[in-house]
Scaffold this motif. Sequence first.
Motif, PDB file in Angstrom:
ATOM      1  N   LEU A 130      28.691  49.323 -28.732  1.00 53.57           N
ATOM      2  CA  LEU A 130      27.164  49.629 -28.991  1.00 53.57           C
ATOM      3  C   LEU A 130      26.568  48.759 -29.801  1.00 53.57           C
ATOM      4  CD1 LEU A 130      24.971  51.800 -28.486  1.00 53.57           C
ATOM      5  CD2 LEU A 130      25.607  53.010 -30.488  1.00 53.57           C
ATOM      6  N   LEU A 131      26.957  48.207 -30.790  1.00 57.64           N
ATOM      7  CA  LEU A 131      26.318  46.877 -31.588  1.00 57.64           C
ATOM      8  C   LEU A 131      26.480  45.751 -30.808  1.00 57.64           C
ATOM      9  CD1 LEU A 131      28.120  47.923 -35.045  1.00 57.64           C
ATOM     10  CD2 LEU A 131      25.686  48.208 -34.514  1.00 57.64           C
ATOM     11  N   GLU A 132      27.144  45.434 -30.100  1.00 57.97           N
ATOM     12  CA  GLU A 132      27.303  44.387 -28.975  1.00 57.97           C
ATOM     13  C   GLU A 132      26.448  44.473 -27.865  1.00 57.97           C
ATOM     14  OE1 GLU A 132      31.705  42.396 -29.896  1.00 57.97           O
ATOM     15  OE2 GLU A 132      31.259  43.724 -28.128  1.00 57.97           O
ATOM     16  N   GLY A 133      25.740  45.803 -27.586  1.00 57.70           N
ATOM     17  CA  GLY A 133      24.636  46.088 -26.674  1.00 57.70           C
ATOM     18  C   GLY A 133      25.319  46.479 -25.273  1.00 57.70           C
ATOM     19  N   ASP A 134      26.595  46.469 -25.282  1.00 61.13           N
ATOM     20  CA  ASP A 134      27.445  46.812 -23.968  1.00 61.13           C
ATOM     21  C   ASP A 134      27.490  48.516 -24.054  1.00 61.13           C
ATOM     22  OD1 ASP A 134      29.070  47.428 -22.174  1.00 61.13           O
ATOM     23  OD2 ASP A 134      30.671  46.205 -22.866  1.00 61.13           O
TER      24      ASP A 134
ATOM     25  N   ALA B  37      30.225  51.521 -24.322  1.00 56.47           N
ATOM     26  CA  ALA B  37      30.022  52.550 -25.517  1.00 56.47           C
ATOM     27  C   ALA B  37      30.142  53.931 -25.148  1.00 56.47           C
ATOM     28  CB  ALA B  37      28.878  52.171 -26.221  1.00 56.47           C
ATOM     29  N   LEU B  38      29.384  54.085 -24.106  1.00 51.71           N
ATOM     30  CA  LEU B  38      29.513  55.535 -23.512  1.00 51.71           C
ATOM     31  C   LEU B  38      30.707  56.101 -23.032  1.00 51.71           C
ATOM     32  CD1 LEU B  38      26.280  55.344 -21.163  1.00 51.71           C
ATOM     33  CD2 LEU B  38      26.599  56.896 -23.096  1.00 51.71           C
ATOM     34  N   THR B  39      31.645  55.180 -22.695  1.00 53.72           N
ATOM     35  CA  THR B  39      33.019  55.581 -21.904  1.00 53.72           C
ATOM     36  C   THR B  39      33.731  55.641 -23.372  1.00 53.72           C
ATOM     37  OG1 THR B  39      32.791  54.484 -19.999  1.00 53.72           O
ATOM     38  CG2 THR B  39      34.928  54.833 -20.730  1.00 53.72           C
TER      39      THR B  39
ATOM     40  N   THR C  38      27.755  58.901 -31.792  1.00 55.28           N
ATOM     41  CA  THR C  38      27.918  57.640 -31.292  1.00 55.28           C
ATOM     42  C   THR C  38      27.507  57.766 -29.760  1.00 55.28           C
ATOM     43  OG1 THR C  38      29.716  56.858 -32.722  1.00 55.28           O
ATOM     44  CG2 THR C  38      29.607  55.463 -30.741  1.00 55.28           C
ATOM     45  N   LEU C  39      27.990  58.875 -29.196  1.00 54.17           N
ATOM     46  CA  LEU C  39      27.576  58.954 -27.776  1.00 54.17           C
ATOM     47  C   LEU C  39      26.018  59.157 -27.622  1.00 54.17           C
ATOM     48  CD1 LEU C  39      28.520  59.576 -24.945  1.00 54.17           C
ATOM     49  CD2 LEU C  39      28.689  61.740 -25.354  1.00 54.17           C
ATOM     50  N   ALA C  40      25.551  59.853 -28.542  1.00 57.24           N
ATOM     51  CA  ALA C  40      23.992  60.136 -28.334  1.00 57.24           C
ATOM     52  C   ALA C  40      23.308  58.944 -28.680  1.00 57.24           C
ATOM     53  CB  ALA C  40      23.752  61.032 -29.367  1.00 57.24           C
ATOM     54  N   ARG C  41      23.820  57.934 -29.462  1.00 62.80           N
ATOM     55  CA  ARG C  41      23.287  56.617 -29.433  1.00 62.80           C
ATOM     56  C   ARG C  41      23.231  55.755 -28.514  1.00 62.80           C
ATOM     57  NH1 ARG C  41      24.314  54.639 -36.060  1.00 62.80           N
ATOM     58  NH2 ARG C  41      23.688  56.693 -36.944  1.00 62.80           N
ATOM     59  N   ALA C  42      24.435  55.882 -27.936  1.00 59.24           N
ATOM     60  CA  ALA C  42      24.719  55.207 -26.464  1.00 59.24           C
ATOM     61  C   ALA C  42      23.758  55.349 -25.398  1.00 59.24           C
ATOM     62  CB  ALA C  42      26.193  55.129 -26.004  1.00 59.24           C
ATOM     63  N   GLN C  43      23.687  57.002 -25.385  1.00 61.18           N
ATOM     64  CA  GLN C  43      22.616  57.627 -24.294  1.00 61.18           C
ATOM     65  C   GLN C  43      21.186  57.115 -24.515  1.00 61.18           C
ATOM     66  OE1 GLN C  43      23.891  61.594 -25.106  1.00 61.18           O
ATOM     67  NE2 GLN C  43      25.299  61.383 -23.125  1.00 61.18           N
TER      68      GLN C  43
ATOM     69  N   LEU D 125      26.321  65.632 -41.657  1.00 60.50           N
ATOM     70  CA  LEU D 125      26.999  64.249 -41.518  1.00 60.50           C
ATOM     71  C   LEU D 125      25.934  63.035 -41.486  1.00 60.50           C
ATOM     72  CD1 LEU D 125      30.070  63.794 -41.285  1.00 60.50           C
ATOM     73  CD2 LEU D 125      29.772  63.334 -38.805  1.00 60.50           C
ATOM     74  N   PRO D 126      26.194  62.013 -42.073  1.00 59.53           N
ATOM     75  CA  PRO D 126      25.133  61.306 -42.320  1.00 59.53           C
ATOM     76  C   PRO D 126      24.830  60.502 -40.988  1.00 59.53           C
ATOM     77  CG  PRO D 126      26.593  60.860 -44.227  1.00 59.53           C
ATOM     78  CD  PRO D 126      27.137  61.811 -43.141  1.00 59.53           C
ATOM     79  N   ARG D 127      25.696  60.111 -40.120  1.00 54.49           N
ATOM     80  CA  ARG D 127      25.510  59.610 -38.796  1.00 54.49           C
ATOM     81  C   ARG D 127      24.820  60.512 -37.867  1.00 54.49           C
ATOM     82  NH1 ARG D 127      28.926  57.477 -35.573  1.00 54.49           N
ATOM     83  NH2 ARG D 127      27.766  55.644 -35.091  1.00 54.49           N
ATOM     84  N   VAL D 128      25.166  61.624 -38.057  1.00 50.34           N
ATOM     85  CA  VAL D 128      24.456  62.619 -37.133  1.00 50.34           C
ATOM     86  C   VAL D 128      22.959  63.049 -37.573  1.00 50.34           C
ATOM     87  CG1 VAL D 128      24.460  65.161 -36.643  1.00 50.34           C
ATOM     88  CG2 VAL D 128      26.646  64.262 -36.701  1.00 50.34           C
TER      89      VAL D 128
END
Length: 385
Positions: free
Chosen positions: A313-317, A321-323, A344-349, A372-375
Amino acid sequence: MWKVLTAVVVVVLAVWRPGVAVFGGAAVGAWAVYALVSGGLLVGALLCGVRVSLVVVGVGGEVRTWTRPGRRVVWRTVPLVVAVGLTSVKAPVRWRLWGAAVTAAVGVGAVVVAAWGAADWGAGGWGWAGSSGEPGWREFWLGFAVAGTAVVGNALWPRRVPGMTSIGWFLFALPRLAGRPLEEYEAMPLVTRVTDALAVGRLDEADAVSAELLERHPGLLVAAGARIATLTLRTRYAEALQLVTSMVGRRDLEPRDMAFVLAQMAGSTVNAVEAGLVPRDVGLPAAKRALEGAVQLGYPRYRCASALARVALLEGDHATALTLADQAGQTSEDGLDRADALATLARAQMAAGDNAAARATLVEAERLAGWLPRVVETGARLNID
């Protein structure tokens, strides 16, 4: 496990040249005895005061999950096998775990002995007392007994690798354990206090207990791991990374231990990159190297999915990231891990332009661990968008 079962089938076919009955008996015996190993551990855990923290029924994708603090139950697509995870919550840890393993071993051993008795080994050409005398039954029990014996032998072979510890290791190696490895086990009740507090968001309690644990046992990996987990959920990523980095140079660690350290280092590095504390061109390659090193030392590759999803995700792929984020959620072992993977999945979406899917994903993450902080951060980003 499946390699062992395949070898059993090949041996049965090659040595006894069976018909359908022996082949069917081997298949049923392998499945039944493997299930009984897990069932025996469940019974042993209940009798010996050991917590069953994870129960996975089947293989494949998740169909349904039941998650609560301290326990996660997963029902998968093909419910053919059962796997359990145990957590030490009471002293004496060593003998409680040993007792649970003894219970499982005695149970499956009795079943296999009974199967050999049913096959009537060495008496009258494997006739089965009480059967109708049809050869299909004695052939079935012969296949069952051979396959069951192989499964029991596999379970009793002492081995301990990242992600898996055999019953045999608990039976034969744990009683002889000494020094720091034993101290790691004996400290687990206090570690469990930390993880239980984190599971429900009691961060102040987890902070106090993990600090005390590390002060009392500065050389224990479980103490450092509990402290790193607490610092991470406190968003004190720099301190967490500093602590895990200090462990990488230790020379008293076995390959299994170092695998966990490298995996933790990768996760802490990605946290620091996400927070802007470490440049991406420095942190992401370092995280990848740490993960590859962990895998080379035996760390299960599927357990790397969460960190690799965040790297992608950070690399833009976004597609990768979704998979990987979906895989991490499917293989998660507790509610916090799944909530983090869903974030993470939500961010990728979101990155892929599908905010509706991201909102749907975030609903479950918030149900599991809305604090949760990331949530929280993901929900804030989604509301802004």
